[in-house]
Design a protein around this motif. Structure first.
Motif, PDB file in Angstrom:
ATOM      1  N   CYS A  93       8.341  -5.430 -34.354  1.00  0.00           N
ATOM      2  CA  CYS A  93       8.204  -5.403 -32.892  1.00  0.00           C
ATOM      3  C   CYS A  93       9.549  -5.611 -32.216  1.00  0.00           C
ATOM      4  O   CYS A  93       9.820  -5.023 -31.161  1.00  0.00           O
ATOM      5  CB  CYS A  93       7.211  -6.483 -32.446  1.00  0.00           C
ATOM      6  N   GLY A  94      10.418  -6.440 -32.798  1.00  0.00           N
ATOM      7  CA  GLY A  94      11.744  -6.640 -32.234  1.00  0.00           C
ATOM      8  C   GLY A  94      12.564  -5.366 -32.236  1.00  0.00           C
ATOM      9  O   GLY A  94      13.242  -5.043 -31.250  1.00  0.00           O
ATOM     10  N   LEU A 125       8.769  -8.654 -24.701  1.00  0.00           N
ATOM     11  CA  LEU A 125       8.431  -8.373 -26.096  1.00  0.00           C
ATOM     12  C   LEU A 125       6.936  -8.563 -26.332  1.00  0.00           C
ATOM     13  O   LEU A 125       6.267  -7.703 -26.926  1.00  0.00           O
ATOM     14  CB  LEU A 125       9.239  -9.303 -27.004  1.00  0.00           C
ATOM     15  N   HIS A 175      11.105  -3.063 -29.609  1.00  0.00           N
ATOM     16  CA  HIS A 175      11.497  -3.530 -28.275  1.00  0.00           C
ATOM     17  C   HIS A 175      12.819  -2.893 -27.865  1.00  0.00           C
ATOM     18  O   HIS A 175      12.965  -2.373 -26.742  1.00  0.00           O
ATOM     19  CB  HIS A 175      11.617  -5.055 -28.288  1.00  0.00           C
TER      20      HIS A 175
END
Length: 282
Positions: free
Chosen positions: A234-235, A206, A238
């Motif tokens: 961002c999660g 990540l 990912h």
């Protein structure tokens, strides 16, 4: 130039550039031919648009239908049975906030957001919680998260998370033995460590893919609430990258996060029996 005058593809691509590099807004704005102030107004809308996709890309396997393949993939690592997720927390460095500054100072003495991550054996995120200051203990975050409350209420009948010594032993969360005495206990700890390490590698991926989260590149110069939105975006990204097989491009290493320290809670006998059963059969 107003943010809505910027073509949407350019807003998205420039925001992705920021998430991927952590570069200063002015540099990215210059590269995209827009003003820094316009980019500053545009980026939050892009983050929020990505976050709105989270229900599609980040799902915890509460239902028995979703669990067999996850359990099989975890068991293939080191023979540890019945695992539906590996859990850990990671710290995202931020500038010192103007309010409640000391709450954000973690055990390594820098300001941060402490982020909970749960992943499957393929390093896909199944839960991410980004809302707590850096001084918050990992176990407190889990206890007060939706996943923690649902698991405690018995939402999952057959399966458990693997966590480190920063978490209390539960029927739904198995932790390592503090002082293993027998060969079986040492095998249990070894299998637990090898299996749980998947989440450390997931966090490494990540932060490697989205460099704005990586402390070696500096810190995020935003208010804590904005940092939390950046982390959530961002999660989601990912998992989007995982789903579409987008290569990382370079090897990712687990981050050097502050050790939360052991937590001393008397486990109930059901939890002790669950762990003993695994020790006897692994």
């Amino acid at each position: 130039m107003r943010s809505h005058a910027i073509p949407v593809p350019l807003q998205v691509l420039t925001t992705l550039g920021f998430l991927a590099t952590g570069s200063f807004q002015r540099e990215l704005a210059d590269c995209s031919g827009i003003s820094q102030s316009s980019l500053s107004r545009a980026m939050p809308a892009v983050w929020d648009g990505i976050i709105r996709m989270s229900a599609r890309y980040i799902r915890f396997p509460y239902d028995a239908f979703d669990q067999p393949n996850i359990k099989m993939q975890f068991a293939a690592i080191a023979g540890f049975p019945n695992v539906i997720g590996a859990i850990d927390c990671t710290h995202i460095a931020i500038k010192a906030p103007s309010a409640e500054e000391f709450a954000y100072v973690n055990r390594k003495h820098f300001h941060s957001i402490n982020v909970q991550i749960i992943c499957d054996a393929q390093m896909r995120l199944t839960n991410i919680v980004a809302r707590w200051p850096g001084s918050t203990h990992d176990s407190y975050i889990l206890t007060n998260s939706m996943v923690g409350m649902r698991l405690q209420a018995g939402r999952v009948r057959d399966g458990w998370l693997l966590g480190d010594r920063g978490y209390p032993l539960k029927t739904w969360l198995l932790t390592p033995l503090t002082n293993p005495q027998t060969d079986r206990e040492r095998r249990y700890n070894d299998a637990h460590s090898r299996t749980r390490s998947v989440v450390e590698w997931a966090i490494g991926q990540l932060k490697c893919r989205w460099r704005c989260l990586e402390r070696t590149g500096g810190m995020l110069l935003y208010r804590p609430d904005k940092v939390c939105r950046i982390v959530l975006a961002c999660g989601v990204l990912h998992n989007v990258a995982h789903r579409h097989g987008i290569p990382l491009g370079e090897a990712a290493a687990p981050p050097d996060d502050p050790d939360p320290g052991p937590i001393y809670v008397q486990p109930n006998q059901q939890a002790v029996h669950a762990r003993q059963h695994v020790i006897a059969t692994i």
